[in-house]
Enzyme design. Structure first.
Site, PDB file in Angstrom:
ATOM      1  N   THR A  13       0.918  -1.130   0.000  1.00  0.00           N
ATOM      2  CA  THR A  13       0.000   0.000   0.000  1.00  0.00           C
ATOM      3  C   THR A  13       0.948   1.167   0.000  1.00  0.00           C
ATOM      4  O   THR A  13       2.131   1.009   0.316  1.00  0.00           O
ATOM      5  CB  THR A  13      -0.883  -0.006   1.280  1.00  0.00           C
ATOM      6  OG1 THR A  13      -1.799  -1.109   1.178  1.00  0.00           O
ATOM      7  CG2 THR A  13      -1.691   1.275   1.488  1.00  0.00           C
ATOM      8  N   THR A  45      -3.824   1.560  -2.720  1.00  0.00           N
ATOM      9  CA  THR A  45      -3.312   0.196  -2.565  1.00  0.00           C
ATOM     10  C   THR A  45      -3.780  -0.771  -3.632  1.00  0.00           C
ATOM     11  O   THR A  45      -4.831  -0.571  -4.260  1.00  0.00           O
ATOM     12  CB  THR A  45      -3.740  -0.351  -1.173  1.00  0.00           C
ATOM     13  OG1 THR A  45      -3.092  -1.595  -0.939  1.00  0.00           O
ATOM     14  CG2 THR A  45      -5.236  -0.544  -1.066  1.00  0.00           C
ATOM     15  N   GLY A  74      -1.047  -2.476   5.970  1.00  0.00           N
ATOM     16  CA  GLY A  74      -2.168  -3.291   6.470  1.00  0.00           C
ATOM     17  C   GLY A  74      -2.636  -2.765   7.810  1.00  0.00           C
ATOM     18  O   GLY A  74      -2.720  -1.548   8.016  1.00  0.00           O
TER      19      GLY A  74
HETATM   20  N1  GLY Z   1      -5.248  -3.500   1.917  1.00  0.00           N
HETATM   21  C1  GLY Z   1      -4.910  -2.926   3.142  1.00  0.00           C
HETATM   22  C2  GLY Z   1      -5.988  -2.075   3.718  1.00  0.00           C
HETATM   23  O1  GLY Z   1      -6.781  -1.512   2.975  1.00  0.00           O
HETATM   24  O2  GLY Z   1      -6.083  -1.981   4.905  1.00  0.00           O
END
Ligand code: GLY
Length: 563
Positions: A368, A386, A462
């Site tokens: 991300t 992301t 994340g």
């Molecule tokens: N893909 C990571 C998030 O959106 O938290």
């Protein structure tokens, strides 16, 4: 040099509340903190030409789709938090589940979650939102021609760019991981030529970007690009159709706004969990500190206190948060002062609570990327965007040249079963057609009482995004660190499960680590995040990109003719 910095960080420890002089009149400046040099330079060029922060953000988002394929994207999604003409706003361009998606789509015949299916290959992809997001932002706040803002990305895709070593290394690692896991994708065909120092051209991506440049949103969600994507899905047993693409809309939502230590925090609402989580974390910290000796930065007391608060934050996240267009998210209750005070009062500053006993409190992310921009008028934009894990699903749309996300893993494939980031969820975040998966992305702007921008921050990682953003706010504003110190001070993360486990950056004092272990914590070394932060100081703007990444921060006065 590095040692001197850490020593300074450990002594600069007492908390400080809002400083009224930070908005003192300084000459107009504009600043960018971006995850690579190409995007930072493109953003600053737009600002120097007289564009505003939204214009610069649009150029940055498209450049990142070319030069930072780990996470920059047109095949993914994201969130934008902004303050424009003094008004806070939030744009949701998160991916959504395709119309053919269903609750149990990642379970086998025995009801067990199939490993990899929500992470790799085209069935892992949600309907992309980034192009619709940039288009919506431009329609509302753009001041420069759309075509101008796409041009740097088109040039970099068509004429190529010199591949940084860190990108080449990430590509090699991703190819190796695919081989080890026996994954079938077309990633190598597109990216194996991107070796360190070589000039990497992406002609299919350039053609797609030109369609977007000429046709706007329709250049992605209709016509040739949409057909190429839908055909690619069909060939590989994927779910996204042309109808899904034509339905996709970016959504303007009310940002989360909370008062904290005299500031106003403007941050991400659901379907992000991040804004609510950061508001809870900072709010409980403030409450828990009342009547106590202020915890010094990264002391054992501080790490323990924030870890205990983190358990409560993540228990609420798992239970209550999901797409607000599908479920009732009790946002106001989750950040209500009395609720925050009650949750904070349950924290024992001296002992670890039993994780099983931490329940949701209301009764009735690996890759991300992020960038932060402030323009000369004081408008601020924070975008976190992301593909989910680095390089997303690993699948490049044939003929269109862009990587697809693997965002479906951010749904809860089965109640109580952790996703890649170890986050558990239940009904609130189960898969439904057209629903948006819960996110941790937390682009955040902090305002002074005069509504001047005090801070713009955000990070990838994340679920660790929430800790990175919380601690960057504490570092910059509570501990009054410079931008450089705030992004590089070692951080830590606790998310309830695995039990009593704290992920910590290297650089936290060994003796303190031993004390935390004696208290009963298991420590896991992990250098998460890539903070991109801009802070206003009495001397002017101060910007920094986390040293472990490949970011670049620039602060400049506007061109003399333009002031
Ligand atoms: N893909 C990571 C998030 O959106 O938290």
């Amino acid at each position: 040099m590095r040692h001197i910095l850490w020593i300074f960080l450990f002594v600069a420890v007492t908390g400080c509340a809002y400083q009224s002089d930070i908005a003192a009149d300084t000459a107009p400046q504009q600043a960018v903190a971006a995850p690579d040099t190409f995007s930072a330079n493109a953003a600053m060029a737009v600002l120097q030409e007289g564009g505003n922060a939204v214009d610069a953000a649009i150029a940055t988002q498209f450049v990142l789709a070319v030069t930072l394929p780990e996470a920059g994207n047109i095949g993914g999604g994201g969130f934008m938090t902004l303050v424009h003409d003094g008004k806070p706003g939030f744009l949701d361009f998160r991916e959504m589940a395709p119309g053919k998606a269903s609750r149990d789509m990642y379970l086998d015949a025995n009801g067990k979650v199939k490993p990899h299916d929500s992470l790799y290959g085209v069935r892992a992809s949600g309907v992309p939102g980034s192009v619709a997001g940039m288009w919506a932002a431009h329609q509302k706040h753009g001041s420069m021609p759309w075509s101008r803002l796409l041009q740097p990305a088109v040039n970099l895709a068509e004429q190529g760019f010199v591949v940084p070593e860190k990108l080449a290394r990430n590509i090699e690692r991703f190819v190796k991981k695919g081989q080890e896991k026996g994954l079938s994708n077309n990633f190598s065909r597109y990216f194996s030529k991107a070796t360190a120092g070589s000039t990497f051209v992406q002609p299919e991506l350039a053609a797609t970007l030109k369609r977007i440049q000429n046709e706007g949103k329709a250049g992605f969600y209709e016509g040739k690009t949409a057909r190429l994507l839908a055909d690619f899905m069909q060939q590989h047993d994927g779910l996204i159709t042309e109808d899904d693409l034509s339905r996709y809309q970016a959504i303007w939502r009310e940002p989360v706004q909370v008062s904290w230590q005299g500031y106003t925090l403007v941050t991400a609402p659901a379907p992000s969990s991040g804004g609510i989580a950061v508001a809870q974390w900072l709010g409980m910290f403030e409450q828990a500190q009342q009547g106590m000796t202020p915890a010094s930065h990264n002391s054992v007391e501080y790490i323990h206190l924030l870890s205990e608060i983190g358990k409560r934050v993540f228990a609420d996240r798992a239970k209550y948060l999901g797409d607000p267009d599908f479920i009732d998210v009790p946002m106001a209750q989750l950040i209500d002062d009395k609720y925050i005070a009650r949750r904070a009062s349950q924290v024992n500053p001296a002992a670890i609570s039993d994780s099983q006993s931490i329940k949701p409190g209301l009764h009735e992310s690996e890759q991300t990327t992020h960038f932060s921009i402030v323009d000369k008028w004081g408008n601020a934009v924070a975008i976190t965007t992301t593909l989910n894990l680095g390089f997303g699903s690993g699948m490049v749309v044939s003929g269109a040249g862009f990587l697809l996300n693997d965002e479906m893993d951010d749904f809860s494939a089965k109640a109580g079963v952790p996703n890649f980031f170890g986050a558990v969820g239940g009904k609130a975040n189960e898969i439904q057609p057209y629903k948006r998966m819960l996110s941790s992305m937390t682009p955040t702007v902090v305002l002074t009482p005069n509504k001047d921008v005090a801070l713009v921050t955000g990070s990838p990682g994340g679920t660790t995004i929430i800790s990175s953003v919380t601690q960057s706010v504490l570092n910059a504003l509570h501990f009054d660190m410079s931008a450089e110190q705030a992004v590089n001070a070692p951080r830590f993360h606790h998310q309830l499960w695995p039990e009593n486990t704290i992920r910590i950056h290297s650089g936290i004092d060994e003796v303190k680590q031993q004390e935390l272990q004696r208290l009963g914590y298991t420590l896991k070394q992990q250098n998460f995040g890539d903070l991109q932060l801009i802070k206003r100081t009495p001397e002017g703007l101060d910007a920094a990109s986390q040293r472990s990444g490949r970011g670049l921060s620039l602060v400049e006065a506007p061109a003399a003719s333009d002031q």
